[in-house]
Design a protein around this motif. Structure first.
Motif, short mmCIF file in Angstrom:
data_model
loop_
_atom_site.label_atom_id
_atom_site.label_comp_id
_atom_site.label_asym_id
_atom_site.label_seq_id
_atom_site.Cartn_x
_atom_site.Cartn_y
_atom_site.Cartn_z
N THR A 181 0.84 -1.19 0.00
CA THR A 181 0.00 0.00 0.00
C THR A 181 0.87 1.25 0.00
OG1 THR A 181 -1.67 -1.20 1.25
CG2 THR A 181 -1.85 1.19 1.22
N ASP A 182 0.50 2.20 -0.83
CA ASP A 182 1.22 3.47 -0.93
C ASP A 182 0.21 4.60 -0.73
OD1 ASP A 182 2.73 5.69 -1.50
OD2 ASP A 182 3.57 4.89 -3.35
N PRO A 183 0.20 5.26 0.43
CA PRO A 183 -0.79 6.30 0.70
C PRO A 183 -0.66 7.52 -0.21
CG PRO A 183 0.82 6.20 2.47
CD PRO A 183 1.11 5.05 1.56
N ARG A 184 0.44 7.64 -0.93
CA ARG A 184 0.59 8.78 -1.84
C ARG A 184 -0.25 8.62 -3.11
NH1 ARG A 184 6.84 8.50 -2.46
NH2 ARG A 184 6.20 6.33 -2.42
N PRO B 137 -6.89 6.46 -3.90
CA PRO B 137 -7.43 5.22 -3.32
C PRO B 137 -7.60 4.09 -4.34
CG PRO B 137 -8.60 7.09 -2.43
CD PRO B 137 -7.69 7.63 -3.50
N ARG C 50 2.00 -1.48 -6.36
CA ARG C 50 1.84 -0.44 -5.33
C ARG C 50 0.45 0.13 -5.54
NH1 ARG C 50 4.60 4.18 -5.33
NH2 ARG C 50 5.04 4.08 -7.54
N GLY D 252 -3.08 2.35 -3.79
CA GLY D 252 -3.54 3.29 -2.78
C GLY D 252 -4.46 2.65 -1.76
N SER D 253 -5.10 1.54 -2.12
CA SER D 253 -6.01 0.83 -1.22
C SER D 253 -6.23 -0.58 -1.77
CB SER D 253 -7.35 1.57 -1.12
OG SER D 253 -8.03 1.49 -2.36
#
Length: 124
Positions: free
Chosen positions: A46-49, A52, A67, A69-70
């Protein structure tokens, strides 16, 4: 503009290099090579940058990495990976980066073929 010039002008511009990517609709960025590797389970992180529903799918000789977002982004990356698999069970080496263009989802209601009462439309 005269009629002859209007007819000579193409209706659509030439597609960008990403248009050759086999994923429809076209992703944000797609760089697929001709070399292929056997399909393996992707490594997902998961990559919060990222958005979603956004993801970056990377296929190298060392493996497949996602990678996202959700969880929704990881699901969409795996769906893209399924599109890229050929009959021999191989995927091309490359990178696909995609994310929704808008925050909302659209809806097309075809009332010419399927009658829907007004209450049904309002409930959507």
């Amino acid at each position: 503009m005269n009629v002859a010039a209007a007819r000579a002008r193409p209706l659509l511009a030439a597609p960008a290099p990403a248009a050759r990517c086999p994923v429809v609709p076209l992703p944000v960025r797609c760089a697929i090579g001709s070399a292929r590797v056997p399909l393996r389970d992707p490594r997902v992180e998961t990559d919060p940058r990222l958005a979603p529903e956004g993801y970056v799918l990377t296929v190298t000789r060392g493996g497949i990495a996602v990678r996202a977002g959700s969880a929704e982004g990881a699901f969409r990356a795996k769906a893209t990976l399924a599109i890229l698999v050929d009959d021999a069970g191989e995927v091309p080496i490359g990178v696909v980066e995609d994310a929704p263009r808008f925050r909302w989802r659209g809806l097309h209601v075809d009332v010419a073929r399927h009658f829907l009462p007004p209450a049904s439309i309002r409930a959507l």
